[in-house]
Design an enzyme around this catalytic site. Structure first.
Site, mmCIF file in Angstrom:
data_model
loop_
_atom_site.group_PDB
_atom_site.id
_atom_site.type_symbol
_atom_site.label_atom_id
_atom_site.label_comp_id
_atom_site.label_asym_id
_atom_site.label_seq_id
_atom_site.Cartn_x
_atom_site.Cartn_y
_atom_site.Cartn_z
ATOM 1 N N ASP A 1 17.635 -47.146 47.745
ATOM 2 C CA ASP A 1 17.211 -46.077 46.801
ATOM 3 C C ASP A 1 16.509 -46.871 45.766
ATOM 4 O OD1 ASP A 1 17.314 -44.071 44.668
ATOM 5 O OD2 ASP A 1 19.428 -43.606 45.145
ATOM 6 N N SER B 1 -0.187 -39.834 40.304
ATOM 7 C CA SER B 1 -0.714 -38.282 40.613
ATOM 8 C C SER B 1 -1.955 -37.864 39.780
ATOM 9 C CB SER B 1 0.439 -37.314 40.520
ATOM 10 O OG SER B 1 0.182 -36.121 40.853
ATOM 11 N N TYR C 1 7.838 -33.836 36.360
ATOM 12 C CA TYR C 1 7.025 -34.674 37.209
ATOM 13 C C TYR C 1 5.945 -35.231 36.485
ATOM 14 C CZ TYR C 1 4.461 -35.638 41.599
ATOM 15 O OH TYR C 1 3.837 -36.079 42.749
HETATM 16 P P1 NAD Z 1 7.234 -37.502 50.942
HETATM 17 O O1 NAD Z 1 8.091 -36.695 50.699
HETATM 18 O O2 NAD Z 1 6.404 -37.399 52.409
HETATM 19 O O3 NAD Z 1 7.297 -39.092 51.014
HETATM 20 C C1 NAD Z 1 8.407 -39.756 49.937
HETATM 21 C C2 NAD Z 1 9.072 -40.546 50.559
HETATM 22 O O4 NAD Z 1 9.887 -41.288 49.451
HETATM 23 C C3 NAD Z 1 10.131 -40.145 51.707
HETATM 24 O O5 NAD Z 1 10.138 -40.589 52.813
HETATM 25 C C4 NAD Z 1 11.514 -40.165 50.990
HETATM 26 O O6 NAD Z 1 12.440 -40.494 51.706
HETATM 27 C C5 NAD Z 1 11.415 -41.321 50.077
HETATM 28 N N1 NAD Z 1 12.166 -41.237 48.988
HETATM 29 C C6 NAD Z 1 12.375 -40.207 48.167
HETATM 30 N N2 NAD Z 1 13.472 -40.717 47.201
HETATM 31 C C7 NAD Z 1 13.631 -41.928 47.349
HETATM 32 C C8 NAD Z 1 14.476 -42.920 46.815
HETATM 33 N N3 NAD Z 1 15.021 -42.765 45.836
HETATM 34 N N4 NAD Z 1 14.376 -44.234 47.058
HETATM 35 C C9 NAD Z 1 13.441 -44.418 48.025
HETATM 36 N N5 NAD Z 1 12.741 -43.739 48.958
HETATM 37 C C10 NAD Z 1 12.908 -42.342 48.392
HETATM 38 O O7 NAD Z 1 5.974 -37.229 50.065
HETATM 39 P P2 NAD Z 1 4.460 -38.172 49.656
HETATM 40 O O8 NAD Z 1 3.668 -37.062 49.075
HETATM 41 O O9 NAD Z 1 4.153 -39.114 50.644
HETATM 42 O O10 NAD Z 1 5.101 -38.954 48.106
HETATM 43 C C11 NAD Z 1 4.281 -40.206 48.033
HETATM 44 C C12 NAD Z 1 4.154 -40.257 46.690
HETATM 45 O O11 NAD Z 1 2.897 -39.470 46.496
HETATM 46 C C13 NAD Z 1 5.292 -39.775 45.599
HETATM 47 O O12 NAD Z 1 5.433 -40.827 44.501
HETATM 48 C C14 NAD Z 1 4.574 -38.471 45.358
HETATM 49 O O13 NAD Z 1 4.794 -38.202 43.880
HETATM 50 C C15 NAD Z 1 3.196 -38.926 45.279
HETATM 51 N N6 NAD Z 1 2.023 -37.694 45.137
HETATM 52 C C16 NAD Z 1 2.103 -36.594 46.229
HETATM 53 C C17 NAD Z 1 1.480 -35.559 46.058
HETATM 54 C C18 NAD Z 1 1.524 -34.668 47.062
HETATM 55 O O14 NAD Z 1 0.693 -33.557 46.924
HETATM 56 N N7 NAD Z 1 2.025 -34.736 48.317
HETATM 57 C C19 NAD Z 1 0.300 -35.735 45.306
HETATM 58 C C20 NAD Z 1 0.191 -36.641 44.218
HETATM 59 C C21 NAD Z 1 1.336 -37.629 44.409
#
Ligand code: NAD
Length: 263
Positions: free
Chosen positions: A57, A140, A153
Protein backbone atom coordinates in the site's frame (compact mmCIF):
# COMPACT_ATOMS: atom_id res chain seq x y z
CA UNK A 1 19.39 5.93 -19.07
CA UNK A 2 20.27 2.57 -20.60
CA UNK A 3 17.50 0.10 -19.72
CA UNK A 4 18.68 -3.34 -20.80
CA UNK A 5 19.57 -5.59 -17.88
CA UNK A 6 18.49 -3.00 -15.29
CA UNK A 7 15.70 -3.17 -12.71
CA UNK A 8 12.41 -1.24 -12.84
CA UNK A 9 10.01 -1.02 -9.89
CA UNK A 10 6.51 0.04 -10.92
CA UNK A 11 3.81 0.94 -8.37
CA UNK A 12 0.23 0.34 -9.41
CA UNK A 13 1.76 -2.14 -11.84
CA UNK A 14 -1.09 -4.61 -11.48
CA UNK A 15 -3.34 -2.93 -14.04
CA UNK A 16 -3.83 -0.09 -16.49
CA UNK A 17 -0.93 2.26 -17.13
CA UNK A 18 1.38 0.51 -14.65
CA UNK A 19 0.83 -2.87 -16.27
CA UNK A 20 1.42 -1.42 -19.75
CA UNK A 21 4.62 0.24 -18.51
CA UNK A 22 5.83 -2.99 -16.87
CA UNK A 23 5.29 -4.78 -20.18
CA UNK A 24 7.10 -2.01 -22.09
CA UNK A 25 10.10 -1.95 -19.75
CA UNK A 26 10.33 -5.77 -19.79
CA UNK A 27 10.29 -5.65 -23.60
CA UNK A 28 13.29 -3.30 -23.36
CA UNK A 29 15.18 -6.00 -21.44
CA UNK A 30 14.53 -4.72 -17.92
CA UNK A 31 13.77 -6.96 -14.95
CA UNK A 32 10.56 -5.70 -13.42
CA UNK A 33 9.25 -5.52 -9.88
CA UNK A 34 5.48 -5.11 -10.08
CA UNK A 35 4.09 -3.46 -6.95
CA UNK A 36 0.39 -3.16 -6.18
CA UNK A 37 -2.01 -3.13 -3.25
CA UNK A 38 -3.71 -5.98 -5.11
CA UNK A 39 -1.30 -8.88 -4.51
CA UNK A 40 -2.94 -11.14 -7.09
CA UNK A 41 -2.72 -8.47 -9.79
CA UNK A 42 0.93 -7.77 -8.97
CA UNK A 43 1.80 -11.47 -9.10
CA UNK A 44 -0.14 -12.06 -12.30
CA UNK A 45 1.61 -9.26 -14.18
CA UNK A 46 5.02 -10.07 -12.69
CA UNK A 47 4.85 -13.77 -13.48
CA UNK A 48 3.82 -13.05 -17.08
CA UNK A 49 7.04 -11.01 -17.42
CA UNK A 50 9.38 -13.23 -15.39
CA UNK A 51 9.51 -10.50 -12.75
CA UNK A 52 8.87 -10.07 -9.05
CA UNK A 53 5.42 -9.23 -7.68
CA UNK A 54 5.11 -7.44 -4.35
CA UNK A 55 2.06 -6.33 -2.42
CA UNK A 56 2.32 -2.82 -1.00
CA UNK A 57 0.00 0.00 0.00
CA UNK A 58 1.91 3.07 -1.22
CA UNK A 59 0.18 5.27 1.36
CA UNK A 60 2.05 3.40 4.15
CA UNK A 61 5.69 4.59 4.39
CA UNK A 62 6.88 1.44 6.18
CA UNK A 63 5.45 -0.78 3.46
CA UNK A 64 7.02 1.42 0.79
CA UNK A 65 10.46 1.29 2.43
CA UNK A 66 10.21 -2.50 2.85
CA UNK A 67 9.17 -2.91 -0.78
CA UNK A 68 12.21 -1.06 -2.13
CA UNK A 69 14.49 -3.09 0.18
CA UNK A 70 12.84 -6.33 -0.98
CA UNK A 71 13.19 -5.39 -4.65
CA UNK A 72 16.87 -4.53 -4.25
CA UNK A 73 17.40 -7.74 -2.24
CA UNK A 74 15.64 -10.00 -4.76
CA UNK A 75 16.61 -8.36 -8.05
CA UNK A 76 19.89 -6.72 -6.98
CA UNK A 77 18.96 -3.11 -7.71
CA UNK A 78 16.33 -0.44 -8.29
CA UNK A 79 17.46 1.57 -11.32
CA UNK A 80 14.09 2.94 -12.37
CA UNK A 81 11.26 3.73 -9.96
CA UNK A 82 7.95 4.44 -11.66
CA UNK A 83 5.65 5.86 -8.97
CA UNK A 84 2.40 5.36 -10.76
CA UNK A 85 -0.22 4.07 -8.30
CA UNK A 86 -3.17 6.42 -8.06
CA UNK A 87 -6.88 6.51 -7.37
CA UNK A 88 -9.94 8.58 -7.97
CA UNK A 89 -12.29 8.52 -5.03
CA UNK A 90 -15.40 9.92 -6.65
CA UNK A 91 -16.10 12.73 -9.03
CA UNK A 92 -17.58 15.39 -6.82
CA UNK A 93 -16.60 18.96 -7.41
CA UNK A 94 -18.56 20.24 -4.41
CA UNK A 95 -15.99 21.12 -1.72
CA UNK A 96 -18.90 21.75 0.66
CA UNK A 97 -19.83 18.08 0.72
CA UNK A 98 -16.32 16.64 0.54
CA UNK A 99 -16.05 13.50 2.66
CA UNK A 100 -12.88 13.90 4.72
CA UNK A 101 -12.13 10.17 4.74
CA UNK A 102 -12.24 10.24 0.92
CA UNK A 103 -9.94 13.27 0.97
CA UNK A 104 -7.36 11.49 3.16
CA UNK A 105 -7.53 8.38 1.00
CA UNK A 106 -7.04 10.37 -2.21
CA UNK A 107 -4.10 12.38 -0.89
CA UNK A 108 -2.67 9.28 0.84
CA UNK A 109 -2.26 7.43 -2.45
CA UNK A 110 -1.87 10.19 -5.03
CA UNK A 111 0.48 12.44 -3.05
CA UNK A 112 1.90 10.61 0.00
CA UNK A 113 2.49 7.54 -2.17
CA UNK A 114 4.77 9.57 -4.44
CA UNK A 115 6.59 11.32 -1.57
CA UNK A 116 7.21 8.00 0.21
CA UNK A 117 8.20 6.34 -3.06
CA UNK A 118 10.65 9.06 -4.11
CA UNK A 119 12.24 9.03 -0.65
CA UNK A 120 12.60 5.25 -0.61
CA UNK A 121 13.88 5.21 -4.20
CA UNK A 122 16.62 7.73 -3.47
CA UNK A 123 17.66 5.97 -0.27
CA UNK A 124 17.85 2.63 -2.08
CA UNK A 125 19.68 4.10 -5.08
CA UNK A 126 22.27 5.66 -2.76
CA UNK A 127 23.15 2.20 -1.43
CA UNK A 128 23.64 0.88 -4.97
CA UNK A 129 25.77 3.35 -6.90
CA UNK A 130 25.28 3.43 -10.66
CA UNK A 131 25.94 6.03 -13.36
CA UNK A 132 22.34 6.59 -14.30
CA UNK A 133 18.98 6.01 -12.63
CA UNK A 134 15.54 7.54 -12.93
CA UNK A 135 12.45 8.30 -10.89
CA UNK A 136 9.20 8.81 -12.79
CA UNK A 137 5.77 9.56 -11.40
CA UNK A 138 2.37 9.56 -13.02
CA UNK A 139 0.59 12.84 -12.35
CA UNK A 140 -2.13 13.81 -14.84
CA UNK A 141 -3.33 16.64 -17.04
CA UNK A 142 -5.17 17.40 -13.77
CA UNK A 143 -1.72 18.22 -12.38
CA UNK A 144 -1.34 21.03 -14.93
CA UNK A 145 -4.84 22.45 -15.31
CA UNK A 146 -7.76 22.84 -12.92
CA UNK A 147 -9.96 19.76 -12.70
CA UNK A 148 -13.41 20.84 -11.57
CA UNK A 149 -14.96 17.33 -11.34
CA UNK A 150 -12.50 16.21 -8.61
CA UNK A 151 -10.56 19.07 -7.05
CA UNK A 152 -8.86 16.82 -4.49
CA UNK A 153 -7.46 14.67 -7.30
CA UNK A 154 -6.16 17.88 -8.92
CA UNK A 155 -4.60 18.87 -5.58
CA UNK A 156 -2.62 15.63 -5.36
CA UNK A 157 -1.56 15.70 -9.01
CA UNK A 158 -0.50 19.40 -8.94
CA UNK A 159 1.53 18.53 -5.84
CA UNK A 160 3.28 15.67 -7.64
CA UNK A 161 4.27 18.03 -10.47
CA UNK A 162 5.66 20.56 -7.98
CA UNK A 163 7.45 17.90 -5.94
CA UNK A 164 9.20 16.28 -8.88
CA UNK A 165 10.17 19.60 -10.49
CA UNK A 166 11.63 20.64 -7.15
CA UNK A 167 13.67 17.51 -6.41
CA UNK A 168 14.95 17.01 -9.95
CA UNK A 169 17.86 19.50 -9.86
CA UNK A 170 18.90 18.20 -6.41
CA UNK A 171 19.33 14.65 -7.68
CA UNK A 172 21.02 15.37 -11.00
CA UNK A 173 24.51 15.38 -9.46
CA UNK A 174 23.88 11.78 -8.35
CA UNK A 175 22.87 10.78 -11.87
CA UNK A 176 19.21 10.35 -10.90
CA UNK A 177 16.83 11.78 -13.51
CA UNK A 178 13.33 12.79 -12.44
CA UNK A 179 10.35 13.05 -14.77
CA UNK A 180 6.60 13.49 -14.44
CA UNK A 181 4.09 11.89 -16.80
CA UNK A 182 0.86 13.86 -17.30
CA UNK A 183 -1.67 11.81 -19.25
CA UNK A 184 -5.12 12.78 -20.41
CA UNK A 185 -8.06 10.43 -20.09
CA UNK A 186 -6.96 6.81 -20.48
CA UNK A 187 -8.94 3.57 -20.61
CA UNK A 188 -8.11 2.03 -17.21
CA UNK A 189 -9.63 1.20 -13.85
CA UNK A 190 -9.36 4.86 -12.78
CA UNK A 191 -11.70 5.83 -15.61
CA UNK A 192 -14.12 3.11 -14.51
CA UNK A 193 -17.41 3.19 -16.39
CA UNK A 194 -17.06 6.83 -17.46
CA UNK A 195 -15.70 6.16 -21.00
CA UNK A 196 -19.08 6.57 -22.68
CA UNK A 197 -19.71 9.77 -20.69
CA UNK A 198 -16.39 11.40 -21.62
CA UNK A 199 -16.52 10.33 -25.29
CA UNK A 200 -20.07 11.67 -25.57
CA UNK A 201 -18.77 15.14 -24.78
CA UNK A 202 -15.92 14.79 -27.28
CA UNK A 203 -13.01 13.83 -25.04
CA UNK A 204 -10.87 11.17 -26.77
CA UNK A 205 -9.78 8.25 -24.59
CA UNK A 206 -6.25 6.87 -24.92
CA UNK A 207 -5.07 3.32 -24.41
CA UNK A 208 -2.55 2.68 -21.59
CA UNK A 209 0.13 1.80 -24.17
CA UNK A 210 0.30 5.48 -25.17
CA UNK A 211 1.23 6.38 -21.60
CA UNK A 212 3.73 3.52 -21.45
CA UNK A 213 5.37 5.03 -24.56
CA UNK A 214 5.71 8.32 -22.66
CA UNK A 215 7.23 6.53 -19.67
CA UNK A 216 9.77 4.97 -22.01
CA UNK A 217 10.54 8.37 -23.56
CA UNK A 218 11.08 9.83 -20.09
CA UNK A 219 13.18 6.91 -18.83
CA UNK A 220 15.53 7.12 -21.80
CA UNK A 221 15.77 10.92 -21.97
CA UNK A 222 19.20 12.47 -21.33
CA UNK A 223 19.93 13.62 -17.77
CA UNK A 224 19.91 17.23 -19.01
CA UNK A 225 16.15 16.85 -19.51
CA UNK A 226 15.55 16.08 -15.84
CA UNK A 227 12.53 17.82 -14.31
CA UNK A 228 10.46 17.47 -17.47
CA UNK A 229 6.69 17.03 -17.33
CA UNK A 230 5.68 14.91 -20.30
CA UNK A 231 2.17 15.67 -21.50
CA UNK A 232 0.45 12.64 -23.03
CA UNK A 233 -2.54 13.28 -25.26
CA UNK A 234 -4.54 11.17 -27.66
CA UNK A 235 -2.91 10.83 -31.08
CA UNK A 236 0.25 12.82 -30.27
CA UNK A 237 3.75 11.82 -29.20
CA UNK A 238 4.54 12.86 -25.60
CA UNK A 239 5.62 16.49 -25.43
CA UNK A 240 7.47 18.45 -22.72
CA UNK A 241 5.36 21.04 -20.86
CA UNK A 242 6.77 24.58 -20.92
CA UNK A 243 6.16 26.48 -17.69
CA UNK A 244 5.95 30.26 -17.66
CA UNK A 245 8.80 31.68 -15.61
CA UNK A 246 8.21 34.14 -12.78
CA UNK A 247 11.04 36.68 -12.70
CA UNK A 248 11.73 37.22 -9.01
CA UNK A 249 14.68 37.69 -6.69
CA UNK A 250 13.31 34.69 -4.75
CA UNK A 251 14.66 32.49 -7.56
CA UNK A 252 18.15 33.11 -6.15
CA UNK A 253 17.24 30.58 -3.44
CA UNK A 254 16.59 28.01 -6.13
CA UNK A 255 20.01 26.41 -6.32
CA UNK A 256 20.26 22.62 -6.22
CA UNK A 257 20.50 21.15 -2.72
CA UNK A 258 23.15 18.44 -2.27
CA UNK A 259 22.58 15.44 0.04
CA UNK A 260 23.63 16.26 3.58
CA UNK A 261 24.15 12.70 4.77
CA UNK A 262 23.51 9.11 3.74
CA UNK A 263 20.52 7.40 5.38
P1 NAD B 1 -5.80 1.63 -12.64
O1 NAD B 1 -6.88 1.67 -11.61
O2 NAD B 1 -5.96 0.70 -13.79
O3 NAD B 1 -4.40 1.33 -11.96
C1 NAD B 1 -4.05 1.80 -10.70
C2 NAD B 1 -3.37 0.67 -9.94
O4 NAD B 1 -2.94 1.21 -8.67
C3 NAD B 1 -4.31 -0.51 -9.63
O5 NAD B 1 -3.68 -1.73 -9.99
C4 NAD B 1 -4.53 -0.42 -8.13
O6 NAD B 1 -4.73 -1.70 -7.51
C5 NAD B 1 -3.24 0.25 -7.68
N1 NAD B 1 -3.39 0.91 -6.39
C6 NAD B 1 -4.44 1.64 -5.94
N2 NAD B 1 -4.22 2.05 -4.70
C7 NAD B 1 -3.00 1.61 -4.35
C8 NAD B 1 -2.21 1.71 -3.19
N3 NAD B 1 -2.67 2.36 -2.10
N4 NAD B 1 -0.99 1.14 -3.17
C9 NAD B 1 -0.55 0.44 -4.25
N5 NAD B 1 -1.25 0.30 -5.38
C10 NAD B 1 -2.46 0.87 -5.43
O7 NAD B 1 -5.68 3.13 -13.15
P2 NAD B 1 -4.55 3.84 -14.03
O8 NAD B 1 -5.25 4.86 -14.86
O9 NAD B 1 -3.66 2.87 -14.71
O10 NAD B 1 -3.77 4.65 -12.91
C11 NAD B 1 -2.36 4.82 -12.96
C12 NAD B 1 -2.03 6.27 -12.72
O11 NAD B 1 -2.45 7.04 -13.84
C13 NAD B 1 -2.72 6.89 -11.51
O12 NAD B 1 -1.77 7.66 -10.79
C14 NAD B 1 -3.78 7.76 -12.12
O13 NAD B 1 -4.13 8.83 -11.27
C15 NAD B 1 -3.05 8.22 -13.36
N6 NAD B 1 -3.87 8.80 -14.42
C16 NAD B 1 -4.88 8.09 -14.96
C17 NAD B 1 -5.64 8.65 -15.97
C18 NAD B 1 -6.78 7.91 -16.58
O14 NAD B 1 -7.60 8.54 -17.24
N7 NAD B 1 -6.85 6.60 -16.42
C19 NAD B 1 -5.34 9.95 -16.44
C20 NAD B 1 -4.28 10.64 -15.87
C21 NAD B 1 -3.55 10.06 -14.86
Amino acid sequence: MELTGRVALITGGGSGIGRAAAQRFAAEGMRVCVVDIDAHAADTVASSLGGLGLQCDVSDPDQVDATFVACAGELGSVDLAFLNAGITVHWSGDIGTLDLADYRRSVGVNLDGVVFGARAAVRTMRTLPADSRAILATASLAGLVPWHPDAVYALGKHAVVGLLRSIAPNLAAEGIAVHTICPGITETGVLGDRRVLVERIGVPVMEPDAVADAALTAATAPLDDTGTCWVVQHGKPPWPMTFTGVPAADQRLNTPVRPTHSP
